[in-house]
Write a protein that holds these residues in place. Structure first.
Motif, mmCIF file in Angstrom:
data_model
loop_
_atom_site.group_PDB
_atom_site.id
_atom_site.type_symbol
_atom_site.label_atom_id
_atom_site.label_comp_id
_atom_site.label_asym_id
_atom_site.label_seq_id
_atom_site.Cartn_x
_atom_site.Cartn_y
_atom_site.Cartn_z
ATOM 1 N N VAL A 228 -8.270 23.513 30.692
ATOM 2 C CA VAL A 228 -9.044 23.672 29.547
ATOM 3 C C VAL A 228 -9.224 25.146 29.276
ATOM 4 N N TYR A 229 -9.064 25.408 27.995
ATOM 5 C CA TYR A 229 -9.107 26.889 27.441
ATOM 6 C C TYR A 229 -10.306 27.390 26.909
ATOM 7 N N PRO A 230 -10.616 28.750 26.884
ATOM 8 C CA PRO A 230 -12.027 29.212 26.797
ATOM 9 C C PRO A 230 -12.626 28.375 25.628
ATOM 10 N N ASP A 231 -12.298 27.791 24.509
ATOM 11 C CA ASP A 231 -12.984 27.536 23.292
ATOM 12 C C ASP A 231 -13.402 25.971 23.507
ATOM 13 N N ALA A 232 -13.093 25.448 24.724
ATOM 14 C CA ALA A 232 -13.502 24.079 25.008
ATOM 15 C C ALA A 232 -14.296 23.959 26.326
ATOM 16 N N LEU A 233 -14.368 25.001 27.014
ATOM 17 C CA LEU A 233 -14.895 25.175 28.299
ATOM 18 C C LEU A 233 -16.480 24.326 28.550
ATOM 19 N N ASP A 238 -19.820 20.060 30.463
ATOM 20 C CA ASP A 238 -20.578 18.922 30.225
ATOM 21 C C ASP A 238 -20.345 17.316 30.518
ATOM 22 N N HIS A 239 -19.124 17.165 30.306
ATOM 23 C CA HIS A 239 -18.598 15.741 30.574
ATOM 24 C C HIS A 239 -18.202 15.479 31.956
ATOM 25 N N PHE A 240 -17.662 16.415 32.467
ATOM 26 C CA PHE A 240 -17.091 16.128 34.014
ATOM 27 C C PHE A 240 -17.735 17.279 34.963
ATOM 28 N N GLN A 241 -19.131 17.210 35.238
ATOM 29 C CA GLN A 241 -19.828 18.079 35.998
ATOM 30 C C GLN A 241 -19.272 18.039 37.424
ATOM 31 N N GLN A 242 -18.864 16.874 37.792
ATOM 32 C CA GLN A 242 -18.467 17.012 39.375
ATOM 33 C C GLN A 242 -16.989 17.084 39.544
ATOM 34 N N ALA A 243 -16.123 17.627 38.484
ATOM 35 C CA ALA A 243 -14.938 18.048 38.830
ATOM 36 C C ALA A 243 -14.778 19.321 39.806
ATOM 37 N N ASP A 244 -13.692 19.521 40.403
ATOM 38 C CA ASP A 244 -13.211 20.759 41.053
ATOM 39 C C ASP A 244 -12.705 21.434 39.804
ATOM 40 N N LYS A 245 -13.255 22.734 39.934
ATOM 41 C CA LYS A 245 -13.097 23.891 38.988
ATOM 42 C C LYS A 245 -12.276 24.976 39.544
ATOM 43 N N GLU A 249 -7.675 34.199 35.280
ATOM 44 C CA GLU A 249 -7.848 35.312 34.704
ATOM 45 C C GLU A 249 -8.050 35.354 33.213
ATOM 46 N N ASP A 250 -7.393 34.396 32.381
ATOM 47 C CA ASP A 250 -7.304 34.483 31.049
ATOM 48 C C ASP A 250 -8.434 33.773 30.536
ATOM 49 N N GLY A 251 -9.550 33.294 31.469
ATOM 50 C CA GLY A 251 -10.718 32.854 30.827
ATOM 51 C C GLY A 251 -10.597 31.039 30.734
ATOM 52 N N SER A 252 -9.382 30.634 31.102
ATOM 53 C CA SER A 252 -9.439 29.216 30.990
ATOM 54 C C SER A 252 -9.460 28.725 32.582
ATOM 55 N N MET A 253 -9.680 27.373 32.715
ATOM 56 C CA MET A 253 -10.061 26.623 33.754
ATOM 57 C C MET A 253 -9.173 25.306 34.042
ATOM 58 N N THR A 254 -8.854 25.141 35.356
ATOM 59 C CA THR A 254 -8.238 23.984 35.669
ATOM 60 C C THR A 254 -9.314 23.012 36.590
ATOM 61 N N MET A 255 -9.261 21.780 35.649
ATOM 62 C CA MET A 255 -10.372 20.871 36.484
ATOM 63 C C MET A 255 -9.461 19.695 36.918
ATOM 64 N N ARG A 256 -9.994 19.309 38.188
ATOM 65 C CA ARG A 256 -9.338 18.116 38.858
ATOM 66 C C ARG A 256 -10.558 17.110 38.966
ATOM 67 N N SER A 274 -10.220 14.715 21.872
ATOM 68 C CA SER A 274 -11.302 15.440 20.934
ATOM 69 C C SER A 274 -11.124 16.908 21.211
ATOM 70 N N LEU A 275 -10.802 17.263 22.491
ATOM 71 C CA LEU A 275 -10.822 18.685 22.690
ATOM 72 C C LEU A 275 -9.637 19.406 22.009
ATOM 73 N N GLY A 276 -8.853 18.604 21.466
ATOM 74 C CA GLY A 276 -7.924 18.985 20.436
ATOM 75 C C GLY A 276 -6.876 20.180 21.209
ATOM 76 N N SER A 277 -6.706 21.401 20.774
ATOM 77 C CA SER A 277 -5.834 22.331 21.458
ATOM 78 C C SER A 277 -6.445 22.961 22.784
ATOM 79 N N GLY A 278 -7.893 22.409 22.806
ATOM 80 C CA GLY A 278 -8.629 23.168 24.010
ATOM 81 C C GLY A 278 -8.364 22.691 25.411
ATOM 82 N N ALA A 279 -7.436 21.582 25.547
ATOM 83 C CA ALA A 279 -7.207 21.090 26.750
ATOM 84 C C ALA A 279 -5.652 20.412 26.752
ATOM 85 N N GLU A 280 -5.082 20.532 27.923
ATOM 86 C CA GLU A 280 -3.796 20.223 28.138
ATOM 87 C C GLU A 280 -3.763 19.267 29.423
ATOM 88 N N VAL A 281 -3.354 18.007 29.499
ATOM 89 C CA VAL A 281 -3.166 17.293 30.756
ATOM 90 C C VAL A 281 -2.033 17.876 31.660
#
Length: 307
Positions: A228-233, A238-245, A249-256, A274-281
């Motif tokens: 997940v990139y900074p514009d969609a964090l 909010d949607h995946f509160q229980q995910a491992d995060k 350094e670039d402000g993005s986050m990997t969620m599992r 719906s996250l558009g370019s803000g997320a990549e599987v």
């Protein structure tokens, strides 16, 4: 009816300092004379009802008269009141409101609530929940039109068993007469819901259905990993509160997170898209392929030029 009114009057007098006969008569839609007789009955039964004279006079319970608090502690009482208040608002349930009043008599009425619950049902059809709740309680079938995950519309008749609030949505579970089997329906996909005059006898729920829903099976859970990139964090968290995060350094986050059959979960695809370019599987690859195909198909529609 009289007994219910008497019990209700007891709890109202326990919850208020003084209530006038006219106010009680108006609430119960009886005459003040009937209220006077009710008060006489309560006094004869041993309840310490006292009369207060003057402009703001009426009836109340003797000072110091309280219900037994040994069964529930203050925390228990206020937690129950919070949940029941939310449910009574959702279902417009007068019985739940009556239970709240009884609980208030054994709680600290001056204590400020430390917990509130908002079930956020504004997105569901307003009439669906009351009809379904009535069907469950009265053992009456409910008819409706349903749009399934394949966008197919069909008429259904359901023997409702229980309502469930999960994944931020309401669901109803019961025996579908149209399919001759137990089914779960999402309320947001139900149309023209109405209660029939046909009653039903409760059926024996299959053991595997009664113990847990299919989505609880660990055998069908799969790890889904996406960046997940900074514009969609905020939206992703909010949607995946229980995910491992894991933050980068670039402000993005990997969620599992573990998802029930992600390759057959349109709700998951819709959210990620719906996250558009803000997320990549990243994993699984098959899910990535599904989203890529849907994006390509969407682009084709937008690229079509009317001749």
């Amino acid at each position: 009816m009289k007994l219910e009114r008497l019990v209700s009057i007891i709890y109202k007098l326990l919850n208020h300092e003084v209530l006038s006969a006219s106010k009680l008569a108006e609430e119960y839609q009886v005459s003040p004379r009937t209220i006077y007789r009710d008060i006489d009955v309560l006094c004869a039964a041993g309840f310490p009802v006292v009369s207060h004279q003057g402009m703001n006079g009426g009836y109340g319970m003797m000072d110091g008269y309280k219900m037994d608090k040994s069964l529930l502690g203050s925390y228990d009482v206020h937690a129950l009141i919070t949940v029941l208040t939310s449910l009574s608002t959702v279902f417009h349930d007068a019985r739940a409101q009556g239970t709240i009043e009884r609980l208030q008599t054994i709680g600290n009425q001056h204590q400020k609530p430390s917990l509130t619950v908002d079930l956020d049902t504004h997105r569901t059809e307003p009439d669906s929940l009351p009809y379904l709740r009535a069907g469950i309680i009265q053992h009456q079938t409910v008819q409706f039109d349903y749009i399934n995950a394949k966008n197919e519309r069909s008429a259904r008749e359901l023997e409702p068993v229980r309502l469930q609030y999960k994944y931020r949505s309401w669901y109803v579970y019961g025996y579908c007469r149209s399919r001759q089997d137990y089914r779960e329906f999402r309320l947001s996909r139900m149309l023209n819901v109405h209660l029939t005059n046909r009653s039903f006898k409760p059926r024996m729920i299959p053991a595997d259905e009664a113990s847990s829903s299919p989505s609880d099976s660990q055998d069908s859970m799969t790890d889904v990993v996406f960046r997940v990139y900074p514009d969609a964090l905020a939206e992703a968290m909010d949607h995946f509160q229980q995910a491992d995060k894991q933050f980068h350094e670039d402000g993005s986050m990997t969620m599992r997170i573990q998802i029930h059959r992600p390759l057959q979960a349109p709700w998951l695809w819709s959210f990620l898209l719906s996250l558009g370019s803000g997320a990549e599987v990243l994993e699984p690859a098959a899910l990535r392929d599904i989203l890529e195909t849907k994006l390509r198909n969407a682009l084709k529609r937008y690229n079509q030029v009317d001749m």
